[in-house]
Write an enzyme that holds these catalytic residues in place. Structure first.
Site, PDB file in Angstrom:
ATOM      1  N   LYS A  75       0.873  -1.182   0.000  1.00  0.00           N
ATOM      2  CA  LYS A  75       0.000   0.000   0.000  1.00  0.00           C
ATOM      3  C   LYS A  75       0.912   1.234   0.000  1.00  0.00           C
ATOM      4  CE  LYS A  75      -3.861   2.088   2.612  1.00  0.00           C
ATOM      5  NZ  LYS A  75      -4.779   1.931   3.759  1.00  0.00           N
ATOM      6  N   SER A 150      -9.798   2.147   2.899  1.00  0.00           N
ATOM      7  CA  SER A 150      -8.893   2.906   2.060  1.00  0.00           C
ATOM      8  C   SER A 150      -7.905   2.060   1.261  1.00  0.00           C
ATOM      9  CB  SER A 150      -8.110   3.891   2.920  1.00  0.00           C
ATOM     10  OG  SER A 150      -7.228   3.183   3.785  1.00  0.00           O
ATOM     11  N   SER A 174     -10.095  -0.206   7.053  1.00  0.00           N
ATOM     12  CA  SER A 174      -9.473  -0.044   5.738  1.00  0.00           C
ATOM     13  C   SER A 174      -8.806  -1.294   5.160  1.00  0.00           C
ATOM     14  CB  SER A 174      -8.442   1.079   5.779  1.00  0.00           C
ATOM     15  OG  SER A 174      -9.091   2.325   5.717  1.00  0.00           O
TER      16      SER A 174
END
Lengths: 484, 477
Positions: A75, A150, A174
């Site tokens: 990420k 997210s 997330s």
């Protein structure tokens, strides 16, 4: 190659059926073909092939570990030396970190091959991956829909089999919500289990790194490699990381699963509720027992979260001032003007909204009414879980009240967006481990996530139960059409 | 109207740790800009603070020395504001629960001792430095200092005059140096002071509106700044005006204070507990270890010097102001046969003069405690007079050797041989008939002249006591 478990891949590489270089090329080429998903912000093909070549040397020399040569993606919230770390923001669009996050370093040391950085909601603030400066990520199950957020880029990449596994972070859901919306497995360990050093901070007391994978077994393997005490993170725990994979095969007979009635109310879409009931019956068939528990304060989780997380964020994001790195406005009158313009230009709407909320709740005269009150509620929420765990070994429910929604559907309604995380927020507030596994599909063929919550520091039980569920079902092996 | 001044001081003391409070960067002063600024100091995305326990140790040491409550659990908080030399956009400090609670310090401004309350002392990190105009139109930022550990010591509004404020500051300065927790270097900013000043009609119970004076970084400026501010406030009130609560900056060049920001412009710092740092818990063993390491405090040592060595209170106070000086004194006093008072006089006199001349501290003295003890021994056993000893001291300071070898080489040993002294005395008496007559007529003072003559003839080497006795014996005969 892209539908196989990490253990399978490692075995094949050890036998010489293919090399890490070939495996890495395979995934890189899938990534290139799936560009329309917009799952990546940076692809580091050359670097990945160098790492794969090094992994191949280790494999040939017999010094490979269980993760050596396995490709993965990070990420874009984890700092990577020499590779841009944007956090999905214009503010950091050109930022290149001089150092590696602890998680990045540990996985590299384990021999994993990093293929790039995944798209995400700006500064991890969002539940749909639409707040990214680099554009929305599309859900591989239905590209008109969101992948969740997210960690939407990481989830879409793993769901579309563009990478065997991805790192992700979870502040209020997330990891688990995008795992649910993309039909994969995502674990957020207990707070303090994984070092936050080098993870761009959103809400420090809630942020926790974790893993997105196609199975609990793969997630367990990678989590074990990235977890553990880090002297650079004062909130990381000086606790031995359990051997998560060692207990995956244990029977779940007589495990007691708590079912909070608050997780099965009216807000849950009927298809989701049905799939979760089926999943629970499946777990009962495996020998687990169920018991109804109460989490009476769960309805205050969202308001509590949306005071505390923005409060911490408003302070954490103060360092992005245009002075030392990051976006600086081209034109400005004076120092204050430089701050204002740089931040107004560099931060998107949702980030600015949360900075304003956070600044407000911490300001003189409002601090007690909001921040202190929310801290008290947080304690009550954590106490609810403690009481519930007196009667059960883990808690189950839906990860998200609904399935993937159309891109743009909730953009003008922040509250509707925030409600996506109604079942996940409180787990962060209590610091507990949680995992989401695919438990079926709704009438539109969109995945539904089963949420398992464990006791503090007990990732072992939820991984064990998730794995046993996956041994008995085939949901996790179902890939989106076009990416199988 | 009679006015009473009320002063409270906030002192920032830089703690003498090798590395910064939340990172491994060096705290050494004077390095090239930004060479002691690691990822944590420049606040890169993703970095985290880790508490330096040494800073806590030094803070606890201070707390114990002022008899304060030590908080077993203290909490770090973020103080949020934007400034280019504050890299995180917040300063990590302590707010609601500081490491050191209420304590006190005894001062003596000259008219008797007074106890000043200390409200609290908390740990925090320093900011960097803004170098205005350092490169053309730009302001340069040096983050070497960012993250240096500070102890902010907040007093009660217990001081009533600039002199008391200075006495408090001096006492505090001596204490932190004594404890070895700070070098107290004011030029380098290791000891900085802000003053809260207000006035009220004498006898009033309520406090007047205060102003906060910043940037007063020498004892002299503290006194001048406060004095100026008191005058300013009295002028305002006597003209029927009201004092505005504000922060004022002291300008040493103009010797005035001027408004920096008003109460309305004051920052809302939005303090909240820093989620990156768990509450700091001090274990019993840690506290016991710090207590063990505590030196004898100046106050106690002063009393011991008076009791044990028979020193005058003022001398004892001066000696114990600096720990190294007190150590030096004790070493000399223990090693010499001379009276402790003599050792004290030599240290506060000759030695301090020589040290000040060269601007060096006592630990760098060119005459160590054993060497000084050796010199004092020769005075004690009458080998040399006090006057000759001063010459020997100079020679020692210039590196000519120890007292004995200098006395030997220069033939300075006192003449104590009775016969030799009598011979010179006879010579002098014979050459001074007028003085002898005057003495016998009752003018006792002329004996000084006669002693001087004998000393002159012996080049100062004759034992003055013996000369005196011999002269009197012969004159009275």
């Amino acid at each position: 190659m892209h539908n196989r478990s990490i253990r399978d891949l490692a075995r094949s590489m050890a036998r010489g059926e293919y090399s890490s270089t070939e495996l890495t090329r395979h995934f890189l080429s899938r990534m290139a073909d799936a560009g329309d998903l917009n799952a990546f912000i940076t692809v580091t093909g050359d670097q990945a092939l160098e790492q794969a070549a090094e992994a191949d040397r280790r494999i040939r020399s017999g010094s490979a570990g269980p993760l050596t040569g396995i490709p993965m993606v990070h990420k874009d919230i984890f700092c990577t030396a020499g590779v841009p770390t944007t956090c999905g923001s214009k503010m950091l669009a050109d930022f290149v970190s001089p150092y590696d996050a602890t998680v990045v370093r540990r996985l590299a040391e384990a021999g994993m091959v990093s293929m790039g950085k995944t798209n995400m909601d700006e500064f991890a603030m969002g539940s749909s991956n639409e707040s990214s400066h680099f554009g929305a990520v599309k859900n591989p199950w239905e590209t008109s829909r969101v992948p969740g957020g997210s960690s939407g880029g990481s989830a879409a990449a793993v769901a579309a089999r563009l990478s065997p596994v991805a790192t992700a972070t979870d502040t209020g859901g997330s990891i688990r919500q995008p795992a649910a919306l993309c039909g994969i497995t995502g674990i957020k360990p207990s707070y303090g289990r994984v070092s936050r050093y080098g993870m761009v901070a959103f809400a420090s007391s809630l942020d926790q790194g974790g893993v997105l994978a196609t199975s609990a077994e793969d997630a367990a393997l990678v989590l074990e490699a990235m977890a553990g005490f880090d002297e650079r993170d004062s909130t990381s725990l000086e606790q031995q990381v359990p051997d998560y994979t060692a207990t995956l095969e244990e029977s779940i007979r007589d495990k007691v699963i708590g079912l909070p009635k608050e997780f099965f109310g009216d807000g849950v879409e009927p298809d989701v509720a049905d799939a979760i009931q089926d999943a629970i019956r499946e777990l009962e068939a495996l020998g687990a027992r169920t018991v109804e528990v109460e989490l009476p304060n769960s309805e205050i989780g969202i308001p509590c979260y949306y005071v505390l997380a923005p409060a911490e964020a408003s302070s954490n994001l103060s360092r992005f001032d245009g002075v030392r790195y990051g976006h600086r406005a081209a034109q400005f009158e004076d120092l204050i003007d430089m701050y204002e313009r740089s931040r107004a230009e560099g931060f998107g709407e949702e980030v600015q909204r949360r900075i304003m909320i956070g600044t407000y709740v911490l300001s003189s005269g409002y601090y007690d009414a909001y921040y202190i009150k929310a801290q008290k509620l947080r304690r009550m929420i954590a106490d609810d879980f403690t009481r519930a765990f007196e009667r059960c070994d883990l808690i189950a429910g839906p990860t998200s009240p609904g399935t993937a929604f159309p891109i743009g559907a909730k953009n003008d309604d922040p509250i509707a967006m925030y409600l996506n995380d109604i079942f996940t927020n409180s787990v962060n507030l209590a610091g507990l481990p949680g995992i989401s596994v695919n438990a079926g599909f709704d009438r539109d063929g969109l995945p539904i996530g089963l949420h398992l919550i464990g006791r503090y520091l007990d990732e072992t039980t939820i991984l064990n139960v998730a794995h046993q569920f996956q041994q008995a079902t085939d949901w996790h092996n179902t890939a989106p059409g076009g990416y199988a | 109207m009679k006015w009473e001044t009320v002063i409270g001081l906030e002192v920032h003391v830089q703690l003498m740790t090798r590395s910064k409070i939340f990172s491994g960067d060096s705290t050494a002063y004077g390095a090239a800009p930004n060479t002691q600024a690691c990822d944590v100091s420049i606040a890169l995305p993703g970095v985290l603070p880790v508490m330096n326990r040494e800073a806590a140790r030094l803070a606890v040491k201070f707390g114990m020395a002022i008899g304060a409550e030590i908080n077993r659990t203290s909490v770090f908080a973020r103080k949020n504001y934007f400034y280019p030399d504050l890299p995180k956009g917040y300063q990590i400090s302590q707010y609601e629960t500081p490491i050191v609670g209420r304590g006190s310090l005894e001062i003596d401004p000259g008219d008797g001792p007074k106890t000043i309350g200390i409200t609290r002392a908390h740990l925090e990190e320093d900011a960097g430095k803004s170098l205005h105009g350092s490169s053309g139109d730009f302001t340069g930022i040096d983050l070497n200092r960012a993250g240096t550990p500070l102890l902010e010591i907040v007093s009660e509004p217990d001081m009533r005059s600039p002199a008391e404020a200075v006495a408090y500051l001096r006492q505090l300065h001596a204490l932190v140096r004594y404890l070895g927790i700070s070098d107290g270097n004011m030029q380098e900013g290791s000891f900085r002071c802000d003053a809260n000043v207000s006035i009220r009609p004498l006898g009033a119970a309520e406090l007047g509106t205060r102003t906060e004076l910043k940037n007063i970084n020498s004892f002299r400026f503290v006194e001048k700044a406060i004095r100026y501010e008191i005058e300013r406030q009295i002028d305002i009130l006597e003209d029927g005006g009201t004092v505005v609560q504000e922060t004022r900056l002291y300008d040493a060049d103009r010797d005035e204070t001027r408004s920096m920001r008003s109460k309305e412009e004051a920052h809302d710092y939005r303090y909240f507990p820093d989620p990156d740092l768990p509450p700091m818990v001090l274990e019993d063993a840690f506290l016991a270890e710090v207590k063990e390491s505590l030196p004898e405090l100046p106050h106690d040592r002063r009393h011991r010097f008076i009791e044990h060595y028979g020193l005058a209170p003022a001398d004892a106070a001066q000696l114990t102001n600096e720990r190294t000086q007190a150590d030096y004194f004790e070493a000399v006093a223990e090693a010499t046969n001379a009276e402790p008072r003599t050792a004290c006089n030599w240290i506060l006199g000759e030695l301090n003069a020589a040290l000040n001349q060269e601007g060096i501290p006592v630990e760098a003295s060119r005459i160590d405690s054993d060497a000084l003890a050796g010199l004092l021994d020769r005075i004690a056993d009458s080998s040399i007079s006090g006057k000759i000893a001063k010459d020997v001291f100079s020679a020692m300071w210039n590196g000519e050797g120890d007292a004995d070898s200098i006395i030997e080489a220069r033939g300075l040993r006192q003449i104590t041989d009775t016969g030799a002294i009598e011979a010179v005395v006879d010579e002098v008496l014979a050459a001074s008939p007028d003085q002898v007559r005057q003495f016998r007529e009752g003018n006792q003072k002329v004996i000084g002249f006669l002693v001087g003559q004998v000393m002159k003839k012996t080049r100062g080497k004759a034992n003055p006591k013996q000369v005196n006795e011999t002269l009197r014996r012969k004159l009275d005969a």
